[in-house]
Write a protein that holds these residues in place. Structure first.
Motif, PDB file in Angstrom:
ATOM      1  N   GLU A  35       0.824  -1.202   0.000  1.00  0.00           N
ATOM      2  CA  GLU A  35       0.000   0.000   0.000  1.00  0.00           C
ATOM      3  C   GLU A  35       0.868   1.267   0.000  1.00  0.00           C
ATOM      4  N   ASN A  36       1.924   1.245   0.771  1.00  0.00           N
ATOM      5  CA  ASN A  36       2.816   2.409   0.824  1.00  0.00           C
ATOM      6  C   ASN A  36       3.478   2.667  -0.521  1.00  0.00           C
ATOM      7  N   LEU A  37       3.857   1.594  -1.214  1.00  0.00           N
ATOM      8  CA  LEU A  37       4.477   1.755  -2.533  1.00  0.00           C
ATOM      9  C   LEU A  37       3.452   2.251  -3.550  1.00  0.00           C
ATOM     10  N   ARG A  38       2.215   1.776  -3.411  1.00  0.00           N
ATOM     11  CA  ARG A  38       1.145   2.219  -4.309  1.00  0.00           C
ATOM     12  C   ARG A  38       0.878   3.714  -4.148  1.00  0.00           C
ATOM     13  N   LYS A  39       1.051   4.205  -2.942  1.00  0.00           N
ATOM     14  CA  LYS A  39       0.778   5.613  -2.662  1.00  0.00           C
ATOM     15  C   LYS A  39       1.883   6.554  -3.147  1.00  0.00           C
ATOM     16  N   VAL A  40       3.022   5.977  -3.550  1.00  0.00           N
ATOM     17  CA  VAL A  40       4.120   6.818  -4.043  1.00  0.00           C
ATOM     18  C   VAL A  40       3.852   7.164  -5.502  1.00  0.00           C
ATOM     19  N   PRO A  41       3.589   8.422  -5.826  1.00  0.00           N
ATOM     20  CA  PRO A  41       3.311   8.790  -7.223  1.00  0.00           C
ATOM     21  C   PRO A  41       4.582   8.777  -8.056  1.00  0.00           C
ATOM     22  N   TYR A  42       4.440   8.457  -9.335  1.00  0.00           N
ATOM     23  CA  TYR A  42       5.609   8.515 -10.212  1.00  0.00           C
ATOM     24  C   TYR A  42       6.041   9.965 -10.354  1.00  0.00           C
ATOM     25  N   ASP A  43       7.323  10.207 -10.144  1.00  0.00           N
ATOM     26  CA  ASP A  43       7.861  11.571 -10.194  1.00  0.00           C
ATOM     27  C   ASP A  43       8.988  11.624 -11.223  1.00  0.00           C
ATOM     28  N   SER A  44       8.746  12.332 -12.324  1.00  0.00           N
ATOM     29  CA  SER A  44       9.754  12.401 -13.384  1.00  0.00           C
ATOM     30  C   SER A  44      10.999  13.173 -12.961  1.00  0.00           C
ATOM     31  N   ASP A  45      10.928  13.861 -11.815  1.00  0.00           N
ATOM     32  CA  ASP A  45      12.097  14.564 -11.285  1.00  0.00           C
ATOM     33  C   ASP A  45      12.902  13.676 -10.336  1.00  0.00           C
ATOM     34  N   ASN A  46      12.361  12.485 -10.064  1.00  0.00           N
ATOM     35  CA  ASN A  46      13.042  11.533  -9.186  1.00  0.00           C
ATOM     36  C   ASN A  46      13.953  10.643 -10.030  1.00  0.00           C
ATOM     37  N   GLU A  47      15.243  10.726  -9.785  1.00  0.00           N
ATOM     38  CA  GLU A  47      16.224   9.988 -10.601  1.00  0.00           C
ATOM     39  C   GLU A  47      16.002   8.484 -10.560  1.00  0.00           C
ATOM     40  N   GLU A  48      15.631   7.959  -9.387  1.00  0.00           N
ATOM     41  CA  GLU A  48      15.415   6.520  -9.241  1.00  0.00           C
ATOM     42  C   GLU A  48      14.174   6.077 -10.029  1.00  0.00           C
ATOM     43  N   HIS A  49      13.133   6.875 -10.014  1.00  0.00           N
ATOM     44  CA  HIS A  49      11.921   6.565 -10.774  1.00  0.00           C
ATOM     45  C   HIS A  49      12.234   6.524 -12.272  1.00  0.00           C
ATOM     46  N   GLU A  50      12.958   7.530 -12.733  1.00  0.00           N
ATOM     47  CA  GLU A  50      13.313   7.601 -14.147  1.00  0.00           C
ATOM     48  C   GLU A  50      14.212   6.431 -14.550  1.00  0.00           C
ATOM     49  N   LYS A  51      15.100   6.061 -13.656  1.00  0.00           N
ATOM     50  CA  LYS A  51      16.018   4.944 -13.922  1.00  0.00           C
ATOM     51  C   LYS A  51      15.251   3.642 -14.123  1.00  0.00           C
ATOM     52  N   GLN A  52      14.240   3.416 -13.285  1.00  0.00           N
ATOM     53  CA  GLN A  52      13.430   2.191 -13.404  1.00  0.00           C
ATOM     54  C   GLN A  52      12.609   2.191 -14.687  1.00  0.00           C
ATOM     55  N   LEU A  53      12.108   3.347 -15.077  1.00  0.00           N
ATOM     56  CA  LEU A  53      11.324   3.442 -16.309  1.00  0.00           C
ATOM     57  C   LEU A  53      12.187   3.131 -17.530  1.00  0.00           C
ATOM     58  N   PRO A  84       4.864   8.017 -20.060  1.00  0.00           N
ATOM     59  CA  PRO A  84       4.252   6.967 -19.237  1.00  0.00           C
ATOM     60  C   PRO A  84       3.823   7.397 -17.845  1.00  0.00           C
ATOM     61  N   LYS A  85       4.384   8.494 -17.331  1.00  0.00           N
ATOM     62  CA  LYS A  85       4.089   8.864 -15.942  1.00  0.00           C
ATOM     63  C   LYS A  85       2.594   9.046 -15.694  1.00  0.00           C
ATOM     64  N   THR A  86       1.857   9.462 -16.718  1.00  0.00           N
ATOM     65  CA  THR A  86       0.415   9.667 -16.545  1.00  0.00           C
ATOM     66  C   THR A  86      -0.339   8.351 -16.377  1.00  0.00           C
ATOM     67  N   ASP A  87       0.256   7.247 -16.833  1.00  0.00           N
ATOM     68  CA  ASP A  87      -0.414   5.946 -16.742  1.00  0.00           C
ATOM     69  C   ASP A  87      -0.253   5.291 -15.378  1.00  0.00           C
ATOM     70  N   PHE A  88       0.632   5.841 -14.538  1.00  0.00           N
ATOM     71  CA  PHE A  88       0.878   5.250 -13.225  1.00  0.00           C
ATOM     72  C   PHE A  88       0.033   5.880 -12.118  1.00  0.00           C
ATOM     73  N   ARG A  89      -0.877   6.771 -12.482  1.00  0.00           N
ATOM     74  CA  ARG A  89      -1.630   7.520 -11.473  1.00  0.00           C
ATOM     75  C   ARG A  89      -2.388   6.628 -10.496  1.00  0.00           C
ATOM     76  N   GLY A  90      -3.030   5.593 -10.990  1.00  0.00           N
ATOM     77  CA  GLY A  90      -3.836   4.737 -10.117  1.00  0.00           C
ATOM     78  C   GLY A  90      -3.032   3.864  -9.166  1.00  0.00           C
ATOM     79  N   MET A  91      -1.958   3.279  -9.655  1.00  0.00           N
ATOM     80  CA  MET A  91      -1.171   2.339  -8.863  1.00  0.00           C
ATOM     81  C   MET A  91       0.188   2.885  -8.433  1.00  0.00           C
TER      82      MET A  91
END
Length: 219
Positions: A35-53, A84-91
């Motif tokens: 649940e905690n991971l689901r609540k983390v929104p995708y952030d294109s300014d987050n280097e780790e998020h971008e790296k995973q994408l 793709p960041k817009t597609d992650f809004r729900g999860m």
């Protein structure tokens, strides 16, 4: 001798009780972690998020480089638009982490399913469906439907790894189900998605069953 047998039985009971309590508390802990991971929104300014994408792209499309971060190429792996960041809004990040996990641990299967998702008649949006299946896995965990599955799978504390493994099972089995059903068009997706959901819920009623891809494929 009877006293000795009783002591042994009592010790066995205590051990079983401890395992059960550990599994119950572990299930609650796993849900909170998911649940905690689901609540983390995708952030294109987050280097780790971008790296995973980018990692997701490279795992699925090893012979094609991205021309830009925002590009229509993302549609090639089943996202809806050029970002793709817009597609992650729900999860949230849970959706991306699931997609990356499947692509990393079952790379050949992921590429094969991506290829099948481009079928002229029975095709579907790979990434979008993947995120949809994250929601399915999450809702089954939240409702408690995964308890028997996880209790049978893990003689102790279930980890995020075990949730990811169940997700991989859903992706693999949904693709098989979709092509077996041969829907008239993607417009009927919700109907077949719910039919698959009911099938999985039915399987989970078998208290001896473990639903994992490891029984079919080895990572």
């Amino acid at each position: 001798m009877k006293e000795k047998d009783n002591i042994q039985k009592d010790t066995g009971f205590k051990t079983s009780l401890q395992v059960c309590l550990l599994q119950i508390s572990g299930y609650k802990k796993l849900y909170l972690e998911v649940e905690n991971l689901r609540k983390v929104p995708y952030d294109s300014d987050n280097e780790e998020h971008e790296k995973q994408l980018i990692q997701l792209w490279n795992l699925l499309m090893p012979h094609e480089n991205l021309k830009a971060r925002i590009t229509k190429q993302w549609c090639d792996i089943g996202f809806q638009g050029d970002d793709p960041k817009t597609d992650f809004r729900g999860m949230g990040m849970l959706g991306l982490v699931n997609l990356v996990y499947f692509s990393k641990h079952y790379t050949s299967e992921a590429r094969q399913i991506l290829s099948r998702s481009n079928h002229a008649k029975l095709g579907y949006s790979y990434a979008i469906v993947g995120i949809n299946l994250t929601e399915m896995a999450y809702s089954l965990l939240k409702s408690g439907a995964l308890k028997s599955h996880l209790y049978n799978l893990v003689p102790g504390l279930p980890q995020m790894e075990h949730f990811h493994q169940f997700y991989c099972y859903l992706v693999y089995e949904f693709d098989k189900f979709w092509f077996e059903e041969e829907p008239e068009s993607i417009m009927h997706f919700n109907h077949y998605r719910e039919k698959f959901h009911e099938k999985v819920k039915g399987l989970l009623l078998d208290y001896n069953l473990v639903l994992t891809l490891q029984n079919i494929k080895k990572p």
